[in-house]
Design a protein around this motif. Structure first.
Motif: not given
Length: 266
Positions: A235-261
């Motif tokens: 499913f990933m390639l179709d998801f990227i075609g529709r949404r790009g990589f921004a959702p993954f960028g936000w997820w990385r930031i969320l997990v990183g901040v949560a981990g630091l906390a």
């Protein structure tokens, strides 16, 4: 928690994250820390089960890859594709072999480094998703050798846990003018020799620790990562075609901040 449940959890995390630019190794190491698993065998486990997810790509692309193998003696396109993957593979293979002990002994035990790598990589993904150069190459099996080399150099950044192998290769490809979907697909192809090499190196160096019930845990995690990884790639390639990589960028930031906390609260 029983070890077999930990093995399943880590297998699911690997399969979910190997092919998306969020750093499977970073997520696995943070999951290992959260589960309270000791270093040693579980660090080796994390590396070895990644091949299971990679075999999911082999299964999904088997017909296309088999056509390449059959076409090597006669097809210029097949030979160019094989050479481009080799060119992209070599920088990471050399760096991984030279820095293996440092990566396993130092970087794998730095959860704060992983969290900061996730955050910084997330910001980079958000920027690249919006401001990447206009695509000039759209066929993942016909990238120029110069582009392949640059992608391979970006892959070496993934030796730092939290950076993301797929994230590094995708960002490098997009900066060289490769279309988003093609960049992700080439990253899939490059993962095959890269993770196979990492598996062989880590398996050989840790062969004395892989005995008895630990072999069973490894097989369990391997199978789980294969099944989940296969489903994710579909499913990933179709998801990227529709949404790009921004959702993954936000997820990385969320997990990183949560981990630091969480690390700050511990």
């Amino acid at each position: 928690m029983p070890d077999w449940i930990s093995a399943i959890i880590l297998g699911v995390v690997e399969g979910l994250t190997e092919f998306i630019p969020v750093s499977s190794t970073g997520h696995l190491l943070l999951a290992k820390t959260a589960l309270g698993l000791p270093p040693g065998f579980w660090d080796t486990f994390i590396v070895l089960i990644q091949l299971g997810a990679i075999l999911g790509v082999v299964a999904l692309y088997f017909r296309k890859l088999w056509d390449v193998v059959l076409g090597l003696p006669t097809s210029q396109r097949a030979r160019h594709f094989a050479l481009s993957v080799l060119v992209a593979f070599l920088p990471g293979a050399l760096a991984g072999a030279l820095l293996h002990d440092i990566i396993k002994g130092v970087l794998f035990e730095s959860p704060r480094l992983i969290c900061w790598s996730l955050i910084i990589g997330g910001v980079v993904l958000l920027v690249i998703d919006r401001r990447a150069p206009a695509p000039r190459e759209t066929d993942p099996m016909a990238l120029s050798l110069k582009t392949s080399l640059i992608v391979g150099l970006f892959q070496t950044l993934a030796l730092i846990p939290g950076v993301s192998r797929s994230g590094g290769t995708i960002v490098g490809a997009m900066l060289m003018g490769v279309e988003k979907r093609a960049a992700a697909e080439f990253s899939f192809f490059l993962a095959m020799p890269t993770m196979a090499g990492a598996f062989v190196l880590d398996f050989w160096s840790s062969r004395g620790d892989l005995q008895g019930d630990r072999i069973g845990l490894l097989v369990l995690g391997f199978v789980v990562s294969f099944v989940v990884g296969y489903a994710v790639v579909r499913f990933m390639l179709d998801f990227i075609g529709r949404r790009g990589f921004a959702p993954f960028g936000w997820w990385r930031i969320l997990v990183g901040v949560a981990g630091l906390a969480l690390l700050g609260a511990s």
